[in-house]
Design a protein around this motif. Structure first.
Motif, PDB file in Angstrom:
ATOM      1  N   SER A  66      16.472 -67.311 -20.479  1.00 18.73           N
ATOM      2  CA  SER A  66      15.793 -66.506 -21.494  1.00 18.73           C
ATOM      3  C   SER A  66      15.140 -65.329 -20.781  1.00 18.73           C
ATOM      4  O   SER A  66      14.663 -65.471 -19.660  1.00 18.73           O
ATOM      5  CB  SER A  66      14.709 -67.318 -22.204  1.00 18.73           C
ATOM      6  OG  SER A  66      15.282 -68.360 -22.945  1.00 18.73           O
ATOM      7  N   CYS A  68      12.684 -61.540 -21.319  1.00 13.54           N
ATOM      8  CA  CYS A  68      11.883 -60.650 -22.144  1.00 13.54           C
ATOM      9  C   CYS A  68      12.749 -59.444 -22.495  1.00 13.54           C
ATOM     10  O   CYS A  68      13.413 -58.871 -21.631  1.00 13.54           O
ATOM     11  CB  CYS A  68      10.639 -60.209 -21.368  1.00 13.54           C
ATOM     12  SG  CYS A  68       9.609 -59.030 -22.277  1.00 13.54           S
ATOM     13  N   SER A  69      12.768 -59.064 -23.756  1.00 18.37           N
ATOM     14  CA  SER A  69      13.609 -57.949 -24.190  1.00 18.37           C
ATOM     15  C   SER A  69      12.964 -56.591 -23.946  1.00 18.37           C
ATOM     16  O   SER A  69      13.609 -55.567 -24.129  1.00 18.37           O
ATOM     17  CB  SER A  69      13.955 -58.097 -25.671  1.00 18.37           C
ATOM     18  OG  SER A  69      12.766 -58.102 -26.438  1.00 18.37           O
ATOM     19  N   HIS A  70      11.707 -56.577 -23.510  1.00 20.40           N
ATOM     20  CA  HIS A  70      11.018 -55.320 -23.208  1.00 20.40           C
ATOM     21  C   HIS A  70      11.568 -54.782 -21.893  1.00 20.40           C
ATOM     22  O   HIS A  70      11.393 -55.398 -20.833  1.00 20.40           O
ATOM     23  CB  HIS A  70       9.512 -55.557 -23.129  1.00 20.40           C
ATOM     24  CG  HIS A  70       8.697 -54.333 -22.946  1.00 20.40           C
ATOM     25  ND1 HIS A  70       8.702 -53.295 -23.832  1.00 20.40           N
ATOM     26  CD2 HIS A  70       7.850 -53.963 -21.951  1.00 20.40           C
ATOM     27  CE1 HIS A  70       7.890 -52.349 -23.403  1.00 20.40           C
ATOM     28  NE2 HIS A  70       7.367 -52.732 -22.274  1.00 20.40           N
ATOM     29  N   GLU A  71      12.264 -53.661 -21.930  1.00 20.55           N
ATOM     30  CA  GLU A  71      13.016 -53.130 -20.784  1.00 20.55           C
ATOM     31  C   GLU A  71      12.234 -53.046 -19.471  1.00 20.55           C
ATOM     32  O   GLU A  71      12.721 -53.506 -18.459  1.00 20.55           O
ATOM     33  CB  GLU A  71      13.594 -51.747 -21.143  1.00 20.55           C
ATOM     34  CG  GLU A  71      14.516 -51.176 -20.111  1.00 20.55           C
ATOM     35  CD  GLU A  71      15.867 -51.864 -20.050  1.00 20.55           C
ATOM     36  OE1 GLU A  71      16.470 -51.852 -18.965  1.00 20.55           O
ATOM     37  OE2 GLU A  71      16.305 -52.411 -21.068  1.00 20.55           O
ATOM     38  N   SER A  74      11.529 -57.281 -18.528  1.00 19.34           N
ATOM     39  CA  SER A  74      12.795 -58.006 -18.341  1.00 19.34           C
ATOM     40  C   SER A  74      12.663 -59.281 -17.511  1.00 19.34           C
ATOM     41  O   SER A  74      13.608 -59.686 -16.848  1.00 19.34           O
ATOM     42  CB  SER A  74      13.851 -57.089 -17.727  1.00 19.34           C
ATOM     43  OG  SER A  74      14.099 -55.998 -18.556  1.00 19.34           O
ATOM     44  N   CYS A 103       5.183 -62.422 -24.309  1.00 18.87           N
ATOM     45  CA  CYS A 103       5.656 -62.565 -22.937  1.00 18.87           C
ATOM     46  C   CYS A 103       4.447 -62.775 -22.024  1.00 18.87           C
ATOM     47  O   CYS A 103       3.450 -62.058 -22.134  1.00 18.87           O
ATOM     48  CB  CYS A 103       6.416 -61.303 -22.514  1.00 18.87           C
ATOM     49  SG  CYS A 103       6.875 -61.266 -20.764  1.00 18.87           S
ATOM     50  N   ASN A 108       4.480 -58.423 -24.766  1.00 24.53           N
ATOM     51  CA  ASN A 108       5.302 -57.992 -25.892  1.00 24.53           C
ATOM     52  C   ASN A 108       5.872 -59.228 -26.573  1.00 24.53           C
ATOM     53  O   ASN A 108       5.951 -60.299 -25.963  1.00 24.53           O
ATOM     54  CB  ASN A 108       6.425 -57.062 -25.414  1.00 24.53           C
ATOM     55  CG  ASN A 108       5.917 -55.666 -25.195  1.00 24.53           C
ATOM     56  OD1 ASN A 108       5.675 -54.943 -26.157  1.00 24.53           O
ATOM     57  ND2 ASN A 108       5.717 -55.280 -23.946  1.00 24.53           N
ATOM     58  N   ILE A 110       8.077 -62.211 -27.844  1.00 28.06           N
ATOM     59  CA  ILE A 110       9.188 -62.945 -27.252  1.00 28.06           C
ATOM     60  C   ILE A 110       9.359 -64.226 -28.062  1.00 28.06           C
ATOM     61  O   ILE A 110       8.399 -64.722 -28.653  1.00 28.06           O
ATOM     62  CB  ILE A 110       8.926 -63.252 -25.746  1.00 28.06           C
ATOM     63  CG1 ILE A 110      10.201 -63.729 -25.063  1.00 28.06           C
ATOM     64  CG2 ILE A 110       7.783 -64.228 -25.570  1.00 28.06           C
ATOM     65  CD1 ILE A 110      10.082 -63.774 -23.536  1.00 28.06           C
TER      66      ILE A 110
END
Length: 119
Positions: A66, A68-71, A74, A103, A108, A110
């Motif tokens: 898994s 974190c989608s926050h660039e 990550s 996160c 952010n 998640i």
């Protein structure tokens, strides 16, 4: 940090304009050499470590799966570690088998689905 600060304050007068910044820092801080930045291979290995348990592989879960989608963040996590982490927080929301939270590093949003448990 305190010993380095003490060395800096005691040796600041030893700064030599003719030397490089790194040589001066080593002298002023009382170090033989300054620590080097990790190699790209070592840095990429750090990115494969779970951001919660700091392990790259768990017996029953394998590699972190898994992220974190926050660039800029990550960070990667084992699904079970992230689920257990989020469930321990009071403001986490859950819908069926999906847990929603923040996160642990960048705060952010998640989410993680599944019932995996960390060991």
């Amino acid at each position: 940090v305190a010993p380095l600060r003490e060395n800096l304050n005691a040796n600041l007068n030893r700064w030599n304009q003719a030397k490089s910044v790194t040589a001066n820092l080593a002298t002023v801080l009382g170090l033989a050499t300054l620590p080097r930045e990790p190699s790209p291979a070592a840095r990429s290995e750090l990115l494969l470590e779970c951001g919660i348990c700091y392990s790259s592989r768990l017996k029953d879960q394998g590699m972190p799966d898994s992220a974190c989608s926050h660039e800029p963040c990550s960070r990667v996590y084992h699904r079970g570690c992230l689920r257990d982490w989020l469930l321990a927080l009071p403001d986490t929301k859950q819908s069926f088998n999906t847990v929603f939270g923040q996160c642990p590093y960048c705060f952010n949003p998640i989410s993680v689905a599944g019932h995996g448990k960390a060991t």
